[in-house]
Design an enzyme around this catalytic site. Structure first.
Site, PDB file in Angstrom:
ATOM      1  N   GLU A   1       0.862  -1.183   0.000  1.00 32.85           N
ATOM      2  CA  GLU A   1       0.000   0.000   0.000  1.00 32.85           C
ATOM      3  C   GLU A   1       0.895   1.228   0.000  1.00 32.85           C
ATOM      4  O   GLU A   1       2.106   1.136   0.235  1.00 32.85           O
ATOM      5  CB  GLU A   1      -0.946  -0.016   1.204  1.00 32.85           C
ATOM      6  CG  GLU A   1      -2.027  -1.088   1.069  1.00 32.85           C
ATOM      7  CD  GLU A   1      -3.006  -1.149   2.215  1.00 32.85           C
ATOM      8  OE1 GLU A   1      -2.856  -0.375   3.190  1.00 32.85           O
ATOM      9  OE2 GLU A   1      -3.922  -1.978   2.158  1.00 32.85           O
TER      10      GLU A   1
ATOM     11  N   HIS B   1      -9.257   9.535   3.169  1.00 32.66           N
ATOM     12  CA  HIS B   1      -8.874   8.457   2.247  1.00 32.66           C
ATOM     13  C   HIS B   1      -9.142   8.931   0.829  1.00 32.66           C
ATOM     14  O   HIS B   1     -10.210   9.462   0.544  1.00 32.66           O
ATOM     15  CB  HIS B   1      -9.685   7.198   2.557  1.00 32.66           C
ATOM     16  CG  HIS B   1      -9.097   5.970   1.958  1.00 32.66           C
ATOM     17  ND1 HIS B   1      -9.116   5.723   0.600  1.00 32.66           N
ATOM     18  CD2 HIS B   1      -8.448   4.923   2.525  1.00 32.66           C
ATOM     19  CE1 HIS B   1      -8.512   4.563   0.367  1.00 32.66           C
ATOM     20  NE2 HIS B   1      -8.091   4.054   1.511  1.00 32.66           N
TER      21      HIS B   1
ATOM     22  N   ARG C   1      -1.183   8.938   1.406  1.00 34.30           N
ATOM     23  CA  ARG C   1      -2.583   9.215   1.092  1.00 34.30           C
ATOM     24  C   ARG C   1      -2.965  10.678   1.251  1.00 34.30           C
ATOM     25  O   ARG C   1      -3.857  11.166   0.562  1.00 34.30           O
ATOM     26  CB  ARG C   1      -3.526   8.284   1.854  1.00 34.30           C
ATOM     27  CG  ARG C   1      -3.474   8.335   3.328  1.00 34.30           C
ATOM     28  CD  ARG C   1      -4.549   7.467   3.944  1.00 34.30           C
ATOM     29  NE  ARG C   1      -4.358   6.042   3.649  1.00 34.30           N
ATOM     30  CZ  ARG C   1      -4.936   5.072   4.345  1.00 34.30           C
ATOM     31  NH1 ARG C   1      -5.717   5.369   5.355  1.00 34.30           N
ATOM     32  NH2 ARG C   1      -4.741   3.826   4.051  1.00 34.30           N
TER      33      ARG C   1
ATOM     34  N   HIS D   1     -11.559   9.525   6.894  1.00 31.42           N
ATOM     35  CA  HIS D   1     -11.313   8.096   7.107  1.00 31.42           C
ATOM     36  C   HIS D   1     -10.827   7.774   8.512  1.00 31.42           C
ATOM     37  O   HIS D   1     -11.303   6.817   9.124  1.00 31.42           O
ATOM     38  CB  HIS D   1     -10.275   7.644   6.074  1.00 31.42           C
ATOM     39  CG  HIS D   1     -10.009   6.173   6.062  1.00 31.42           C
ATOM     40  ND1 HIS D   1     -11.003   5.239   5.873  1.00 31.42           N
ATOM     41  CD2 HIS D   1      -8.845   5.464   6.211  1.00 31.42           C
ATOM     42  CE1 HIS D   1     -10.476   4.030   5.894  1.00 31.42           C
ATOM     43  NE2 HIS D   1      -9.173   4.130   6.110  1.00 31.42           N
TER      44      HIS D   1
ATOM     45  N   ARG E   1      -1.121   8.844   9.117  1.00 29.05           N
ATOM     46  CA  ARG E   1      -0.952   7.410   9.402  1.00 29.05           C
ATOM     47  C   ARG E   1      -0.561   6.643   8.141  1.00 29.05           C
ATOM     48  O   ARG E   1      -1.157   6.814   7.072  1.00 29.05           O
ATOM     49  CB  ARG E   1      -2.265   6.843   9.946  1.00 29.05           C
ATOM     50  CG  ARG E   1      -2.230   5.366  10.240  1.00 29.05           C
ATOM     51  CD  ARG E   1      -3.535   4.899  10.847  1.00 29.05           C
ATOM     52  NE  ARG E   1      -4.637   5.121   9.944  1.00 29.05           N
ATOM     53  CZ  ARG E   1      -5.069   4.242   9.045  1.00 29.05           C
ATOM     54  NH1 ARG E   1      -4.480   3.059   8.935  1.00 29.05           N
ATOM     55  NH2 ARG E   1      -6.072   4.521   8.264  1.00 29.05           N
TER      56      ARG E   1
HETATM   57  C1  SIN Z   1      -7.523   0.776   2.855  1.00 28.85           C
HETATM   58  O1  SIN Z   1      -7.821  -0.400   2.714  1.00 28.85           O
HETATM   59  O2  SIN Z   1      -7.191   1.507   1.935  1.00 28.85           O
HETATM   60  C2  SIN Z   1      -7.564   1.364   4.220  1.00 28.85           C
HETATM   61  C3  SIN Z   1      -6.416   0.899   4.959  1.00 28.85           C
HETATM   62  C4  SIN Z   1      -6.170   1.807   6.106  1.00 28.85           C
HETATM   63  O3  SIN Z   1      -6.953   2.707   6.376  1.00 28.85           O
HETATM   64  O4  SIN Z   1      -5.126   1.650   6.711  1.00 28.85           O
END
Ligand code: SIN
Length: 488
Positions: free
Chosen positions: A115, A226, A273, A333, A369
């Site tokens: 990610e 998000h 993000r 988020h 985060r």
């Molecule tokens: C996501 O699945 O994009 C969210 C993961 C997260 O908030 O850490």
């Protein structure tokens, strides 16, 4: 165990990963009462898609720490991060040894995905994109303790530096429950924002209550948005499209097909993000173009198996994935800020009151985060809080508190709640401006002067704290993006 049925060794407020793992950590022989506002699954854990970040081996602990601190933009507490990343490996091994199954390849090896802002693949997942739901289900099945559903905590009893228990509104009556220790694990602040990905009951009231009790919140301006959310579905909670999609190759494009993120950061779709959210917002307002998540590079069978939640939810909303582009917007988020605690989750100034998970702030996430660190944080710090409590063997003398009736809701509240949601979205959203924040603060102060119910008052307390913190931080940092006078 006490003979009185309203007295426990511990009371835990919230049934997400932090609350349920704290309950498990007490073991079967302690008397624990779990309290949740609605159903146990009405928590952010249940909707977490991407997974759990964890160092893949001892050597990777160092880079997990480094990635977390870099994403946190200088506001992380290094000790808290080191604890999370190193104890995280133990917490995950423990979960697996208790029987939890993460996704594996045909050879039985754990599958790690990537990610944004992680320097390597270190995200474990379960049920494809249903990691939170699978973990929640597992912890609920394990839970041996009493669970009080449909119960709103309306007060915490503090006297002489000691927390004696909580008042709960359950089945149209107020009840007092007492305990040697109380753990707040009630989640973040989603419902104060117009667009969010959170469970519907997550509404910032325990943070607001802590303010009234004189406890500090910290870093409340640090609200995470998000970047890839489908916001046109009905209902308060909007449809998350996990970061793992981008981690595994999905693109963000505008209506001309341009991958414009590269104009903001060379990492493109894999930028942190906060960067991606800001870029989407900025591009939309500069060009008036719609922005989409494009997944047509995935094979359909693979997509359906790897991202079943998204595949089926979006199909119900009329999208044929992976072929159709999905219009996206950033949405609120996760709250990095929260009730200030030490590295064991203890709230300073009170002997036996703890906060863990999203409601708490150890500064483990700093100003932004790192993706998928929150489930790990919930596991690690809930266990630490319980170990700290068990080590102390707290003395307990019940002090009874009056069963006061409190007016929780009033007629006017609904309208004001909606007003608050759009106010927070506009003023304390992805991009902030001092004048807008000042106006929002005035508005919140005037709402607080109205004849409102207690639950709205608590929400407003937290909102005021977020807005004040955002005004106080004059420079942009991490998720806090402030436009100053003269900036274009
Ligand atoms: C996501 O699945 O994009 C969210 C993961 C997260 O908030 O850490």
């Amino acid at each position: 165990m006490s003979k009185k049925e309203n007295v426990f060794d511990a009371i835990i407020i919230g049934t997400g990963i932090a609350g349920l793992n704290a309950a498990a950590s007490f073991g079967k022989d302690k008397s624990v009462l779990l309290v949740c506002k609605q159903n146990s699954w009405d928590c952010n854990t249940f909707y977490a898609q991407g997974g759990v970040a964890v160092a893949v081996d001892e050597e990777d602990v160092y880079s997990h720490i480094k990635d977390t601190i870099e994403a946190g933009a200088g506001l992380c507490d290094k000790e808290a991060v080191e604890i999370m990343c190193s104890d995280g490996r133990v917490a995950i091994s423990d979960l697996i040894s208790r029987g939890f199954q993460f996704d594996k390849d045909e050879m039985g090896n754990l599958l790690y995905t990537k990610e944004a802002a992680h320097s390597k693949n270190r995200i474990l997942h379960a049920g494809g994109d249903a990691t939170g739901r699978y973990i929640h289900h597992f912890l609920m099945r394990e839970n041996p303790h009493r669970l009080l559903y449909n119960s709103i905590v309306t007060d915490i009893f503090i006297e002489d530096g000691f927390c004696h228990g909580v008042r709960v509104f359950h089945k149209e009556e107020f009840r007092n429950y007492y305990a040697k220790s109380v753990i707040i694990a009630s989640g973040g602040v989603g419902s104060i924002y117009e667009y969010h990905t959170n469970a519907s009951s997550i509404s910032a009231d325990m943070q607001g209550l802590c303010i009234e009790k004189g406890f500090d919140l910290q870093d409340m301006e640090m609200m995470q948005f998000h970047p890839t959310v489908f916001i046109h579905n009905k209902g308060a909670r909007k449809q998350l499209l996990t970061e793992a999609l981008r981690g595994e190759g999905a693109h963000i494009v505008d209506e001309k097909g341009k991958r414009f993120l590269f104009e903001y950061d060379k990492r493109g779709e894999l930028s942190p993000r906060s960067m991606v959210s800001h870029a989407i917002n900025d591009w939309k307002s500069k060009t008036s173009h719609e922005v989409y998540l494009r997944c047509n590079m995935f094979d359909e069978e693979f997509f359906k198996n790897r991202f079943p939640t998204i595949y089926f939810n979006l199909r119900d909303l009329g999208f044929n994935l992976p072929y159709d582009d999905v219009p996206i917007s950033p949405a609120f988020h996760y709250a990095m800020g929260g009730i200030k605690t030490d590295i064991n989750g203890k709230i300073p100034g009170v002997e036996n009151l703890y906060a863990v998970g999203e409601v708490a702030s150890t500064r483990v996430h700093g100003a932004n985060r790192l993706a998928s660190n929150s489930l790990l944080e919930g596991l690690v710090f809930s266990r630490r809080a319980v170990n700290d409590i068990l080590k102390k063997d707290l003395y307990f003398r019940i002090k009874e508190f009056p069963k006061d009736e409190e007016i929780l809701k009033k007629e006017i509240d609904k309208e004001l709640k909606n007003e608050l949601r759009s106010l927070m979205w506009e003023a304390a959203g992805i991009t902030r401006e001092e004048t807008k924040l000042q106006k929002a603060l005035e508005k919140i102060e005037s709402m607080l002067k109205k004849d409102i119910g207690k639950l709205l008052r608590l929400r407003l307390n937290t909102s005021r704290n977020i807005v004040k913190s955002a005004i106080y931080r004059e420079e942009s940092l991490g998720a806090h993006y402030i436009i100053k006078k003269g900036d274009t």
